[in-house]
Scaffold this active site. Structure first.
Site, short mmCIF file in Angstrom:
data_model
loop_
_atom_site.label_atom_id
_atom_site.label_comp_id
_atom_site.label_asym_id
_atom_site.label_seq_id
_atom_site.Cartn_x
_atom_site.Cartn_y
_atom_site.Cartn_z
N ASP A 170 -67.51 -48.65 26.61
CA ASP A 170 -67.65 -47.20 26.54
C ASP A 170 -67.81 -46.58 27.93
O ASP A 170 -68.63 -47.04 28.73
CB ASP A 170 -68.86 -46.82 25.69
CG ASP A 170 -68.70 -47.25 24.24
OD1 ASP A 170 -67.55 -47.44 23.82
OD2 ASP A 170 -69.72 -47.39 23.53
N ASP A 210 -67.88 -53.50 30.64
CA ASP A 210 -68.44 -52.60 29.64
C ASP A 210 -67.24 -51.91 28.98
O ASP A 210 -66.15 -51.85 29.56
CB ASP A 210 -69.35 -51.59 30.34
CG ASP A 210 -69.81 -50.48 29.43
OD1 ASP A 210 -70.17 -50.78 28.28
OD2 ASP A 210 -69.82 -49.31 29.87
#
Length: 296
Positions: free
Chosen positions: A92, A90
């Site tokens: 963010d 991922d």
């Protein structure tokens, strides 16, 4: 613009909003050092000129999790981690210390309202596609505004991520970025980390001929709930990996651990602690050094 002509545009509409208090107050303490950043286009064409802001993150207290047993991985989990052929990150609050859409919204003057929707989306309380449309409708970023943001605010990488990616690549482990954020903001991060563009799965903002905001491309799998899981499945089917891991902090990252997708989900809580997600992780970490050291 061919990309706009051939893409299905999703117009965003503002649904009713309810006030939501912050779920993660005092979750981290960040010290930042900014570096000068030259014009957008010269930076994008010359990755070596991209200089991230280094960040020092104070992890959550372990007691906040009630001493979860997955903080110390079992031998089975360690063996699985050491056998992975590909790792999907991922972006963010994992690779970067910020939620990209929140930062862009703040830059455009709508930070607080958008951050509330982000908390709901990452906690899994609303469908991701609903939260994405709602957030974008609050500030409708133009192309010029996005370019200005990228020029003035370089990526802020999580401590240890550059070293971890280097370690993985040195061990011939492929690295992917899978994000509900936007390609326009993730491409510079990939350049810093040496990750090829074809290894990015993310959303795409769409603009008109005058640079006005039109919406987002719904053909991207990460534009909806379950999209990260679908992206991991596509990668696995296309590259025939035997073992894959997903590393992230949110509910959409956890979804990627399923048959035909990621075999291992590692929850990174060095920036944001989402307890419902952390409790279901195979391995809960607060620093990337834990993963680096386990590969030695």
């Amino acid at each position: 613009m061919e990309a706009i002509a051939t893409s299905r545009v999703v117009p965003v509409q503002l649904p009713c909003r309810r006030k939501l208090s912050s779920l993660f107050a005092n979750s981290s303490c960040i010290e930042l050092r900014r570096y000068p950043c030259r014009g957008l286009f010269s930076i994008m064409n010359h990755p070596k000129l991209l200089r991230p802001v280094t960040a020092s993150v104070q992890p959550q207290e372990l007691s906040a999790l009630g001493n979860e047993s997955n903080v110390v991985p079992s031998k089975e989990i360690l063996d699985l981690w050491r056998s992975v052929e590909a790792v999907c990150f991922d972006v963010d609050s994992t690779v970067c210390v910020d939620e990209g859409i929140d930062e862009l919204a703040e830059f455009c003057g709508a930070g607080k309202a958008v951050a509330e929707w982000t908390a709901r989306a990452m906690g899994g309380s609303v469908p991701f596609e609903e939260a994405l449309a709602a957030r974008l409708s609050l500030f409708k970023p133009s192309l010029s505004k996005v370019e200005e943001y990228l020029e003035k605010r370089p990526p802020r990488l999580s401590p240890g991520i550059e070293e971890l990616v280097k370690k993985l690549r040195a061990n011939n482990i492929d690295v992917y970025l899978i994000s509900g954020g936007f390609r326009q903001m993730i491409n510079p991060v990939a350049s810093i980390l040496g990750i090829p563009r074809e290894n990015i799965f993310a959303n795409n903002l769409l603009f008109g001929n005058s640079g006005e905001f039109l919406g987002f491309d719904e053909n991207e799998p990460t534009s909806r709930s379950g999209g990260k899981a679908k992206a991991v499945q596509q990668i696995r089917e296309g590259r025939l990996y035997k073992t894959m891991a997903m590393i992230g902090d949110g509910a959409t990252d956890l979804e990627a651990r399923k048959p035909g997708g990621a075999d291992l989900f590692i929850c990174y809580a060095g920036v944001q602690l989402r307890e419902a997600v952390a409790a279901k992780a195979d391995w809960l970490i607060f620093k990337f050094e834990s993963l680096i050291n386990s590969l030695d």
